[in-house]
Motif scaffolding. Sequence first.
Motif, PDB file in Angstrom:
ATOM      1  N   THR A  39       0.872  -1.170   0.000  1.00 54.07           N
ATOM      2  CA  THR A  39       0.000   0.000   0.000  1.00 54.07           C
ATOM      3  C   THR A  39       0.904   1.214   0.000  1.00 54.07           C
ATOM      4  O   THR A  39       1.186   1.786   1.037  1.00 54.07           O
ATOM      5  CB  THR A  39      -0.929   0.018   1.220  1.00 54.07           C
ATOM      6  OG1 THR A  39      -0.129  -0.059   2.409  1.00 54.07           O
ATOM      7  CG2 THR A  39      -1.868  -1.163   1.198  1.00 54.07           C
ATOM      8  N   GLY A  40       1.394   1.561  -1.161  1.00 55.13           N
ATOM      9  CA  GLY A  40       2.428   2.569  -1.274  1.00 55.13           C
ATOM     10  C   GLY A  40       1.884   3.972  -1.251  1.00 55.13           C
ATOM     11  O   GLY A  40       0.682   4.201  -1.248  1.00 55.13           O
ATOM     12  N   PRO A  41       2.807   4.947  -1.220  1.00 53.30           N
ATOM     13  CA  PRO A  41       2.394   6.340  -1.228  1.00 53.30           C
ATOM     14  C   PRO A  41       1.774   6.715  -2.550  1.00 53.30           C
ATOM     15  O   PRO A  41       2.055   6.111  -3.580  1.00 53.30           O
ATOM     16  CB  PRO A  41       3.710   7.094  -1.002  1.00 53.30           C
ATOM     17  CG  PRO A  41       4.761   6.177  -1.512  1.00 53.30           C
ATOM     18  CD  PRO A  41       4.262   4.784  -1.230  1.00 53.30           C
TER      19      PRO A  41
ATOM     20  N   ASN B   7      10.436  -4.177  -8.040  1.00 54.64           N
ATOM     21  CA  ASN B   7      10.279  -4.669  -9.402  1.00 54.64           C
ATOM     22  C   ASN B   7       9.325  -5.850  -9.513  1.00 54.64           C
ATOM     23  O   ASN B   7       9.084  -6.343 -10.617  1.00 54.64           O
ATOM     24  CB  ASN B   7      11.649  -5.024  -9.999  1.00 54.64           C
ATOM     25  CG  ASN B   7      12.388  -3.798 -10.501  1.00 54.64           C
ATOM     26  OD1 ASN B   7      12.144  -3.322 -11.611  1.00 54.64           O
ATOM     27  ND2 ASN B   7      13.283  -3.268  -9.671  1.00 54.64           N
ATOM     28  N   ASP B   8       8.778  -6.297  -8.409  1.00 53.40           N
ATOM     29  CA  ASP B   8       7.695  -7.283  -8.437  1.00 53.40           C
ATOM     30  C   ASP B   8       6.467  -6.583  -9.022  1.00 53.40           C
ATOM     31  O   ASP B   8       6.062  -5.530  -8.536  1.00 53.40           O
ATOM     32  CB  ASP B   8       7.415  -7.763  -7.013  1.00 53.40           C
ATOM     33  CG  ASP B   8       6.333  -8.827  -6.948  1.00 53.40           C
ATOM     34  OD1 ASP B   8       5.332  -8.741  -7.693  1.00 53.40           O
ATOM     35  OD2 ASP B   8       6.470  -9.744  -6.124  1.00 53.40           O
ATOM     36  N   PRO B   9       5.848  -7.139 -10.063  1.00 49.56           N
ATOM     37  CA  PRO B   9       4.713  -6.443 -10.688  1.00 49.56           C
ATOM     38  C   PRO B   9       3.592  -6.095  -9.712  1.00 49.56           C
ATOM     39  O   PRO B   9       2.973  -5.032  -9.834  1.00 49.56           O
ATOM     40  CB  PRO B   9       4.240  -7.443 -11.751  1.00 49.56           C
ATOM     41  CG  PRO B   9       5.461  -8.221 -12.103  1.00 49.56           C
ATOM     42  CD  PRO B   9       6.231  -8.365 -10.814  1.00 49.56           C
ATOM     43  N   ALA B  10       3.333  -6.968  -8.726  1.00 47.55           N
ATOM     44  CA  ALA B  10       2.262  -6.685  -7.770  1.00 47.55           C
ATOM     45  C   ALA B  10       2.597  -5.475  -6.905  1.00 47.55           C
ATOM     46  O   ALA B  10       1.715  -4.717  -6.506  1.00 47.55           O
ATOM     47  CB  ALA B  10       2.011  -7.911  -6.890  1.00 47.55           C
ATOM     48  N   VAL B  11       3.881  -5.297  -6.610  1.00 52.50           N
ATOM     49  CA  VAL B  11       4.319  -4.140  -5.827  1.00 52.50           C
ATOM     50  C   VAL B  11       4.396  -2.904  -6.712  1.00 52.50           C
ATOM     51  O   VAL B  11       3.956  -1.810  -6.329  1.00 52.50           O
ATOM     52  CB  VAL B  11       5.686  -4.424  -5.164  1.00 52.50           C
ATOM     53  CG1 VAL B  11       6.245  -3.165  -4.519  1.00 52.50           C
ATOM     54  CG2 VAL B  11       5.551  -5.546  -4.136  1.00 52.50           C
ATOM     55  N   ALA B  12       4.949  -3.062  -7.904  1.00 51.71           N
ATOM     56  CA  ALA B  12       5.119  -1.919  -8.810  1.00 51.71           C
ATOM     57  C   ALA B  12       3.788  -1.257  -9.142  1.00 51.71           C
ATOM     58  O   ALA B  12       3.735  -0.047  -9.377  1.00 51.71           O
ATOM     59  CB  ALA B  12       5.817  -2.381 -10.087  1.00 51.71           C
ATOM     60  N   ALA B  13       2.697  -2.032  -9.128  1.00 51.24           N
ATOM     61  CA  ALA B  13       1.385  -1.458  -9.415  1.00 51.24           C
ATOM     62  C   ALA B  13       1.004  -0.391  -8.404  1.00 51.24           C
ATOM     63  O   ALA B  13       0.274   0.556  -8.728  1.00 51.24           O
ATOM     64  CB  ALA B  13       0.332  -2.572  -9.434  1.00 51.24           C
ATOM     65  N   PHE B  14       1.496  -0.538  -7.163  1.00 54.63           N
ATOM     66  CA  PHE B  14       1.202   0.441  -6.126  1.00 54.63           C
ATOM     67  C   PHE B  14       2.274   1.532  -6.036  1.00 54.63           C
ATOM     68  O   PHE B  14       1.979   2.710  -5.919  1.00 54.63           O
ATOM     69  CB  PHE B  14       1.099  -0.247  -4.754  1.00 54.63           C
ATOM     70  CG  PHE B  14      -0.120  -1.099  -4.586  1.00 54.63           C
ATOM     71  CD1 PHE B  14      -1.312  -0.559  -4.147  1.00 54.63           C
ATOM     72  CD2 PHE B  14      -0.071  -2.458  -4.861  1.00 54.63           C
ATOM     73  CE1 PHE B  14      -2.435  -1.337  -3.983  1.00 54.63           C
ATOM     74  CE2 PHE B  14      -1.194  -3.253  -4.693  1.00 54.63           C
ATOM     75  CZ  PHE B  14      -2.389  -2.693  -4.260  1.00 54.63           C
ATOM     76  N   TRP B  15       3.523   1.125  -6.050  1.00 49.12           N
ATOM     77  CA  TRP B  15       4.609   2.044  -5.736  1.00 49.12           C
ATOM     78  C   TRP B  15       5.173   2.762  -6.949  1.00 49.12           C
ATOM     79  O   TRP B  15       5.766   3.823  -6.817  1.00 49.12           O
ATOM     80  CB  TRP B  15       5.736   1.292  -5.018  1.00 49.12           C
ATOM     81  CG  TRP B  15       5.356   0.874  -3.640  1.00 49.12           C
ATOM     82  CD1 TRP B  15       4.546  -0.171  -3.275  1.00 49.12           C
ATOM     83  CD2 TRP B  15       5.755   1.505  -2.415  1.00 49.12           C
ATOM     84  NE1 TRP B  15       4.415  -0.224  -1.917  1.00 49.12           N
ATOM     85  CE2 TRP B  15       5.157   0.780  -1.357  1.00 49.12           C
ATOM     86  CE3 TRP B  15       6.574   2.593  -2.120  1.00 49.12           C
ATOM     87  CZ2 TRP B  15       5.346   1.127  -0.025  1.00 49.12           C
ATOM     88  CZ3 TRP B  15       6.764   2.937  -0.791  1.00 49.12           C
ATOM     89  CH2 TRP B  15       6.148   2.215   0.242  1.00 49.12           C
ATOM     90  N   GLU B  16       5.051   2.165  -8.138  1.00 50.79           N
ATOM     91  CA  GLU B  16       5.551   2.756  -9.383  1.00 50.79           C
ATOM     92  C   GLU B  16       7.025   3.131  -9.279  1.00 50.79           C
ATOM     93  O   GLU B  16       7.454   4.209  -9.695  1.00 50.79           O
ATOM     94  CB  GLU B  16       4.697   3.967  -9.781  1.00 50.79           C
ATOM     95  CG  GLU B  16       3.244   3.588 -10.036  1.00 50.79           C
ATOM     96  CD  GLU B  16       2.398   4.734 -10.572  1.00 50.79           C
ATOM     97  OE1 GLU B  16       2.941   5.853 -10.730  1.00 50.79           O
ATOM     98  OE2 GLU B  16       1.209   4.506 -10.840  1.00 50.79           O
ATOM     99  N   LEU B  17       7.823   2.212  -8.716  1.00 52.30           N
ATOM    100  CA  LEU B  17       9.264   2.420  -8.571  1.00 52.30           C
ATOM    101  C   LEU B  17      10.061   1.294  -9.219  1.00 52.30           C
ATOM    102  O   LEU B  17      11.199   1.031  -8.838  1.00 52.30           O
ATOM    103  CB  LEU B  17       9.635   2.538  -7.088  1.00 52.30           C
ATOM    104  CG  LEU B  17       9.150   3.805  -6.380  1.00 52.30           C
ATOM    105  CD1 LEU B  17       9.451   3.737  -4.893  1.00 52.30           C
ATOM    106  CD2 LEU B  17       9.795   5.045  -6.991  1.00 52.30           C
TER     107      LEU B  17
END
Length: 268
Positions: free
Chosen positions: A12-14, A117-127
């Motif tokens: 749940t990124g910024p 760089n995990d796609p599930a994480v990148a969807a939230f964090w865009e990093l």
Amino acid sequence: MASADAHTDAGTGPAPQADTGAEDTLDLPLPEELLALFGEDPPATATCPQPPNASASSEPDDAGRATGTQATMSRPAASDLLDHPADWGPVTTPAGVFQLVPVRVGRDLAVISRWMNDPAVAAFWELAGSESVTADHLRPQLDGDGRSVPCLGVLAGVPMSYWEIYRADLDPLARHYPARPHDTGIHLLIGGVNNRGRGVGTALLRAVSDLVLDNRPLCARVVAEPDLRNTPSVSAFLSAGFRFSAEVELPDKRAALMVRDRTHRALL
């Protein structure tokens, strides 16, 4: 933006920062009146030293901090604004013994970048991208005045999550809800797939919000702003003792403002 069915444990990124002309979190000045309200000392200037191995080719510039030029930062520094998360110590959770450990770039950059760089994480964090992308995200927090502290979440001795503990009342988020002095926000991502979908995220959300309330006596509320469309994330916060407070329009998402109140923590 995260998809509506993206699992809460991924992260749940910024909120990504749109080009609205508003200051970034770490650029908001602390006026003396505000510091007096919070019971803090007025700002003083200090010279940020050059990191031991800094070079123009290997370190982000960050307004001159990593290039050896002088920069200023406000007192209190070294996470005084958040009552020193490094000293909060381990806690026992249903998932195991857990501890927040403040990030060190030289030690932790590779693993955090891999998670980003995990796609599930990148969807939230865009990093997603090279390690320099993650470094550019971390450096302003690490070189700043302590209003945002990036941490590894270590479970049973193994780094498995990334957290940002931040002063929500000093964040641009405060423009979008009725913030109170010392409101504390959290962002998180769960790095390992094996730790997702098993309730680990919910257990750690409760543990970290308890850590905030136990160690920050002036903080009455812990807040978060997951994407409103991410119903699994909102559900996890509810299961961790947060309540849904409002819908808020942030620059790049419509968010659910989730709040955990000190006064209700024993009831939820």
